[in-house]
Design a protein around this motif. Structure first.
Motif, PDB file in Angstrom:
ATOM      1  N   UNK A   1      11.477 -19.026 -14.943  1.00  0.00           N
ATOM      2  CA  UNK A   1      12.266 -19.847 -15.859  1.00  0.00           C
ATOM      3  C   UNK A   1      13.476 -19.070 -16.348  1.00  0.00           C
ATOM      4  N   UNK A   2      13.228 -18.085 -17.215  1.00  0.00           N
ATOM      5  CA  UNK A   2      14.340 -17.297 -17.729  1.00  0.00           C
ATOM      6  C   UNK A   2      14.081 -15.800 -17.671  1.00  0.00           C
ATOM      7  N   UNK A   3      13.143 -15.431 -16.813  1.00  0.00           N
ATOM      8  CA  UNK A   3      12.977 -14.010 -16.497  1.00  0.00           C
ATOM      9  C   UNK A   3      12.066 -13.222 -17.407  1.00  0.00           C
ATOM     10  N   UNK A   4      11.361 -13.849 -18.319  1.00  0.00           N
ATOM     11  CA  UNK A   4      10.465 -13.111 -19.202  1.00  0.00           C
ATOM     12  C   UNK A   4       9.337 -12.447 -18.414  1.00  0.00           C
ATOM     13  N   UNK A   5       8.814 -11.343 -18.941  1.00  0.00           N
ATOM     14  CA  UNK A   5       7.604 -10.772 -18.371  1.00  0.00           C
ATOM     15  C   UNK A   5       6.471 -11.769 -18.553  1.00  0.00           C
ATOM     16  N   UNK A   6       5.734 -11.989 -17.485  1.00  0.00           N
ATOM     17  CA  UNK A   6       4.637 -12.955 -17.551  1.00  0.00           C
ATOM     18  C   UNK A   6       3.410 -12.322 -18.197  1.00  0.00           C
ATOM     19  N   UNK A   7       3.000 -11.164 -17.689  1.00  0.00           N
ATOM     20  CA  UNK A   7       1.881 -10.425 -18.266  1.00  0.00           C
ATOM     21  C   UNK A   7       2.422  -9.155 -18.914  1.00  0.00           C
ATOM     22  N   UNK A   8       2.011  -8.908 -20.131  1.00  0.00           N
ATOM     23  CA  UNK A   8       2.562  -7.776 -20.877  1.00  0.00           C
ATOM     24  C   UNK A   8       1.568  -6.631 -21.058  1.00  0.00           C
ATOM     25  N   UNK A   9       0.292  -6.861 -20.758  1.00  0.00           N
ATOM     26  CA  UNK A   9      -0.699  -5.794 -20.875  1.00  0.00           C
ATOM     27  C   UNK A   9      -0.747  -4.982 -19.590  1.00  0.00           C
ATOM     28  N   UNK A  10      -1.132  -3.718 -19.730  1.00  0.00           N
ATOM     29  CA  UNK A  10      -1.231  -2.845 -18.556  1.00  0.00           C
ATOM     30  C   UNK A  10      -2.385  -3.239 -17.656  1.00  0.00           C
ATOM     31  N   UNK A  11      -3.472  -3.713 -18.235  1.00  0.00           N
ATOM     32  CA  UNK A  11      -4.638  -4.148 -17.479  1.00  0.00           C
ATOM     33  C   UNK A  11      -5.254  -5.347 -18.182  1.00  0.00           C
ATOM     34  N   UNK A  12      -6.076  -6.068 -17.455  1.00  0.00           N
ATOM     35  CA  UNK A  12      -6.758  -7.203 -18.070  1.00  0.00           C
ATOM     36  C   UNK A  12      -7.414  -8.070 -17.023  1.00  0.00           C
ATOM     37  N   UNK A  13      -7.853  -9.240 -17.452  1.00  0.00           N
ATOM     38  CA  UNK A  13      -8.437 -10.222 -16.560  1.00  0.00           C
ATOM     39  C   UNK A  13      -7.891 -11.588 -16.944  1.00  0.00           C
ATOM     40  N   UNK A  14      -7.584 -12.399 -15.939  1.00  0.00           N
ATOM     41  CA  UNK A  14      -6.965 -13.688 -16.217  1.00  0.00           C
ATOM     42  C   UNK A  14      -7.388 -14.714 -15.175  1.00  0.00           C
ATOM     43  N   UNK A  15      -7.247 -15.974 -15.520  1.00  0.00           N
ATOM     44  CA  UNK A  15      -7.400 -17.047 -14.543  1.00  0.00           C
ATOM     45  C   UNK A  15      -6.022 -17.375 -14.031  1.00  0.00           C
ATOM     46  N   UNK A  16      -5.374 -18.355 -14.647  1.00  0.00           N
ATOM     47  CA  UNK A  16      -3.971 -18.606 -14.364  1.00  0.00           C
ATOM     48  C   UNK A  16      -3.105 -17.638 -15.155  1.00  0.00           C
ATOM     49  N   UNK A  17      -1.875 -17.494 -14.719  1.00  0.00           N
ATOM     50  CA  UNK A  17      -0.931 -16.590 -15.378  1.00  0.00           C
ATOM     51  C   UNK A  17       0.012 -17.426 -16.234  1.00  0.00           C
ATOM     52  N   UNK A  18       0.020 -17.162 -17.526  1.00  0.00           N
ATOM     53  CA  UNK A  18       0.801 -17.971 -18.454  1.00  0.00           C
ATOM     54  C   UNK A  18       1.884 -17.113 -19.095  1.00  0.00           C
ATOM     55  N   UNK A  19       3.133 -17.502 -18.908  1.00  0.00           N
ATOM     56  CA  UNK A  19       4.242 -16.805 -19.551  1.00  0.00           C
ATOM     57  C   UNK A  19       4.223 -17.127 -21.043  1.00  0.00           C
ATOM     58  N   UNK A  20       4.314 -16.105 -21.863  1.00  0.00           N
ATOM     59  CA  UNK A  20       4.227 -16.296 -23.297  1.00  0.00           C
ATOM     60  C   UNK A  20       5.464 -16.887 -23.935  1.00  0.00           C
TER      61      UNK A  20
END
Length: 434
Positions: free
Chosen positions: A107-126
């Motif tokens: 969309x406008x280039x934001x970081x999608x994931x901001x944590x160094x590690x984690x677990x996710x289902x879908x990826x949601x831009x904040x």
């Protein structure tokens, strides 16, 4: 492996094409007239444009070590990996493979994931909640009033990912260098008995060194400075990298002890069917490598004050603790130590021309219990101390390279692997500029 459908970011020579003719000629001359057997000229370590070229020609074109399998044990687990201007999401998919996605919202280039590690289902831009599948496809974007908005055109950009013997590599190039597959065939038999897929992270350390990434790698490629590592010298023979005729008087006894230990180790390897021969192709192939199994001092089991094991659990199907270390160097950004009781991975991620992130990860058997099978402080002590010392050495060199008085100095014979690394680097950049 084919190029990701919407991925090509690092078109060959993009930076060079944007530079003024005079500046391009000046940079090209640095590589063309580099003096063999000597350290690099100061701009290689201090110039922002040379750093941008490194990011395009090296980190934008070649396979880079990103993480270990232990960091992504389950579907949905991810790590974010940042180097230079790039940020990547490395994610375990439902099929057990690895997806590598650029961490940049379409969309406008934001970081999608901001944590160094984690677990996710879908990826949601904040930022605006654009939502992507684990494969990077845009599956939700609120678009009031938009009648011609086609979500299929706005998937996250992809990069190449490859998992070999428990190590995960990424490549940003439109067409990844295929030579790496041949290199993987070299190191896979050495690593397979350690079964990294059955390990877990005991500890991970991130250090920012005030030094160019090449200085970090150069420092790792020699033991000429190992007198500055007293903790490491308890188990790592300080004669590493030396040969007959190069042994200083004060190390003659150590050299003889090293030869006996190596002979014993090789006999054990033959008994267990473990490869141990030195394979050294640091600058004679695109995916440069050095790998071997080498004896440790003392009890010969691990990186401890007396060389004894640091974990009670053997890795994989290994049957003996006294198997020294399998040491591997890969160009451009990593090195490893594989012992019978634990594994240590090292990755260098450039930040800018004068800063680098060094990530060290200690892996133990997945059923090893902290406080029962291993003591975390003892497990990590030697390399924590060594990393602090290496940080200081690298920063001294960076400070020196920034001085008007700096000029390249000669590599000693024991520093031949440093020369090989620099030769590999110069070759790769010149190929990119051609």
């Amino acid at each position: 492996m084919t190029a990701p459908a919407n991925a090509p970011l690092s078109s060959r020579g993009k930076l060079a094409a944007s530079l003024p003719v005079e500046q391009l000629a000046e940079i090209s001359a640095l590589f063309e007239f580099r003096r063999t057997g000597y350290s690099l000229d100061a701009p290689f370590y201090t110039d922002p444009t040379v750093f941008k070229l490194d990011m395009e020609a090296i980190f934008g074109q070649h396979w880079v070590f990103a993480a270990s399998t232990a960091e992504l044990p389950e579907p949905g687990d991810y790590v974010t990996v940042d180097y230079g201007p790039y940020s990547l999401i490395v994610l375990r998919n439902d099929e057990g493979g690895v997806n590598v996605l650029h961490n940049v919202c379409r969309h406008r280039g934001a970081r999608v994931l901001t944590d160094a590690t984690g677990s996710t289902g879908n990826l949601v831009c904040g930022y605006h909640s654009w939502t992507y599948s684990p494969e990077g496809n845009l599956i939700h974007a609120s678009a009031p009033g938009e009648t011609k908005f086609d979500k299929n055109c706005f998937a996250l950009k992809k990069a190449h990912g490859l998992e070999v013997a428990g190590l995960i590599f990424v490549c940003l190039a439109a067409e990844a260098p295929t030579d790496f597959y041949e290199t993987a065939k070299i190191f896979e038999p050495y690593l397979a008995p350690h079964e990294l897929g059955k390990t877990k992270i005991a500890y991970q350390q991130n250090i920012i060194e005030e030094g160019n990434w090449k200085l970090v790698m150069e420092n790792n490629r020699e033991c000429y400075h190992c007198d500055g590592h007293p903790e490491l010298a308890c188990s790592l023979f300080p004669t590493w990298g030396l040969t007959e005729g190069l042994i200083p008087t004060h190390l003659e006894e150590v050299w003889e002890r090293n030869k006996l230990a190596q002979s014993d180790l090789e006999a054990r390897c033959e008994r267990y069917g473990l490869p141990h021969q030195v394979v050294e192709e640091l600058d004679t192939r695109v995916a440069g490598i050095r790998i071997s199994r080498e004896a440790l001092d003392g009890d010969g089991e691990s990186f401890s004050a007396d060389g004894r094991r640091l974990s009670k659990k053997l890795l994989g199907d290994l049957r003996d603790f006294r198997l020294g270390r399998c040491s591997m160097h890969l160009q451009p950004n990593c090195w490893f130590h594989f012992m019978s009781d634990h594994v240590i991975t090292f990755a260098v991620f450039p930040i800018n021309e004068h800063q680098s992130l060094v990530r060290t990860t200690w892996l133990v058997a997945d059923d090893a219990v902290e406080g029962v099978d291993y003591d975390l402080d003892k497990l990590t002590y030697t390399w924590k101390q060594t990393n602090i010392q290496d940080k200081a050495f690298v920063e001294l060199c960076q400070q020196g390279a920034a001085s008007p008085a700096y000029e390249p100095g000669p590599y000693m014979k024991s520093e031949y692997q440093v020369e090989a690394f620099i030769n590999w680097y110069v070759q790769r950049v010149q190929e990119h500029l051609a």
